[in-house]
Design an enzyme around this catalytic site. Sequence first.
Site, mmCIF file in Angstrom:
data_model
loop_
_atom_site.group_PDB
_atom_site.id
_atom_site.type_symbol
_atom_site.label_atom_id
_atom_site.label_comp_id
_atom_site.label_asym_id
_atom_site.label_seq_id
_atom_site.Cartn_x
_atom_site.Cartn_y
_atom_site.Cartn_z
ATOM 1 N N CYS A 23 42.283 34.231 30.849
ATOM 2 C CA CYS A 23 41.849 35.267 31.795
ATOM 3 C C CYS A 23 42.886 36.363 31.983
ATOM 4 C CB CYS A 23 41.472 34.628 33.129
ATOM 5 S SG CYS A 23 42.831 33.805 33.983
ATOM 6 N N ASP B 139 45.237 28.963 31.450
ATOM 7 C CA ASP B 139 45.594 29.939 32.482
ATOM 8 C C ASP B 139 47.094 29.810 32.707
ATOM 9 O OD1 ASP B 139 45.392 31.822 34.508
ATOM 10 O OD2 ASP B 139 44.769 30.389 36.034
ATOM 11 N N ARG C 30 39.390 40.451 46.721
ATOM 12 C CA ARG C 30 40.354 39.612 45.998
ATOM 13 C C ARG C 30 41.373 39.136 47.021
ATOM 14 N NH1 ARG C 30 42.457 39.253 40.541
ATOM 15 N NH2 ARG C 30 44.705 38.962 40.470
ATOM 16 N N HIS D 53 37.224 31.590 40.923
ATOM 17 C CA HIS D 53 37.263 32.911 40.275
ATOM 18 C C HIS D 53 35.947 33.091 39.510
ATOM 19 C CE1 HIS D 53 38.685 36.582 38.840
ATOM 20 N NE2 HIS D 53 39.763 36.221 38.163
ATOM 21 N N GLN E 208 35.231 35.875 36.745
ATOM 22 C CA GLN E 208 35.869 35.623 35.453
ATOM 23 C C GLN E 208 35.012 34.707 34.593
ATOM 24 O OE1 GLN E 208 39.043 36.882 34.182
ATOM 25 N NE2 GLN E 208 37.963 36.131 32.362
ATOM 26 N N ARG F 278 34.651 41.583 31.590
ATOM 27 C CA ARG F 278 34.686 41.600 33.059
ATOM 28 C C ARG F 278 33.842 42.766 33.563
ATOM 29 N NH1 ARG F 278 38.942 39.403 35.992
ATOM 30 N NH2 ARG F 278 37.786 40.184 37.779
#
Length: 307
Positions: A264, A224, A101, A128, A131, A292
């Site tokens: 998310c 988001d 990450r 991402h 996700q 996830r």
Amino acid sequence: MVRHFLKDDDITAAEQAEILRRALELKQAPYSARPFEGPKTVALIFDKTSTRTRVSFAVGVADLGGSPLIIDSQSSQMGGKESVADTARVLGRQVAQIIWRTYAHAGLEEMAQHAGVPVINSLSDDYHPCQILADLLTIFEHKGKLAGLKIAYIGDAANNMANSYLIGCALAGMNVAVAGPAGYQPDHGIVARAELIADKHGGSVEVFGEPIGAITDADIVVTDTWISMGQEAEKAKRLEDFAGYTIDAELMKRAKSDAIFMHCLPAYRGYEVSAEVIDGPHSVIWDEAENRLHAQKALMAWLAEQA
């Protein structure tokens, strides 16, 4: 050949469908796949703070029979005294996979080039993709299909989530509509790539400069945070720029009556989404957060089989 998952189209549409099928199986039988039995060690590197990513990958590695090794970049040599390439060469001799990450996507590409083991992008400034796998799994569970559905992303259409929704959902044959104000539109190269993928798989891509066009008749509505890590100094300007982009009950009425809402997380109620929507009957955010774990387990197991 070692396979990596750095961006959404590092896999084919058929491979994406296979990973999602495996995720459904692992959700029902959590310990049925044991590619890391031994236990093998999987490196989880974090340049950014994390809750869902850290927990879901650590639990997922353990469920798959392995041992998660969590590395905070601030307490390691990587990127400071040691190059990414040299770190990759060291880790690749000792771990089964590397999950990272980070910020710049180029670092992930350098890691993958030198590691000799699968590298997974658990978030970068550009994409991402893990996700999106979780989101596609959630959509399939609630809608029973992916191809032909309309997904509307409303908000910062220039960020990593918008990029991954465009690419990953086009790969699934969905109709992807994104809306962002001026200055927050998706990169033209990303849109062009998504259009090519959509044409191949029966989907479509549309970009709007206002939210109503994107959300109208949507089966899935997503957003988001407007202020991601590293953008805190821009908060006042961003709140002004995104006026009218809050997903509230009135805007949700433009979507289909049975539309689902996803985010998310972390979410900021009153900014990108109202409390009434995120805590209301359309919201499936907790299913999405749980998924996830299952989607990433399926991805890790699938990558372990590709070598």
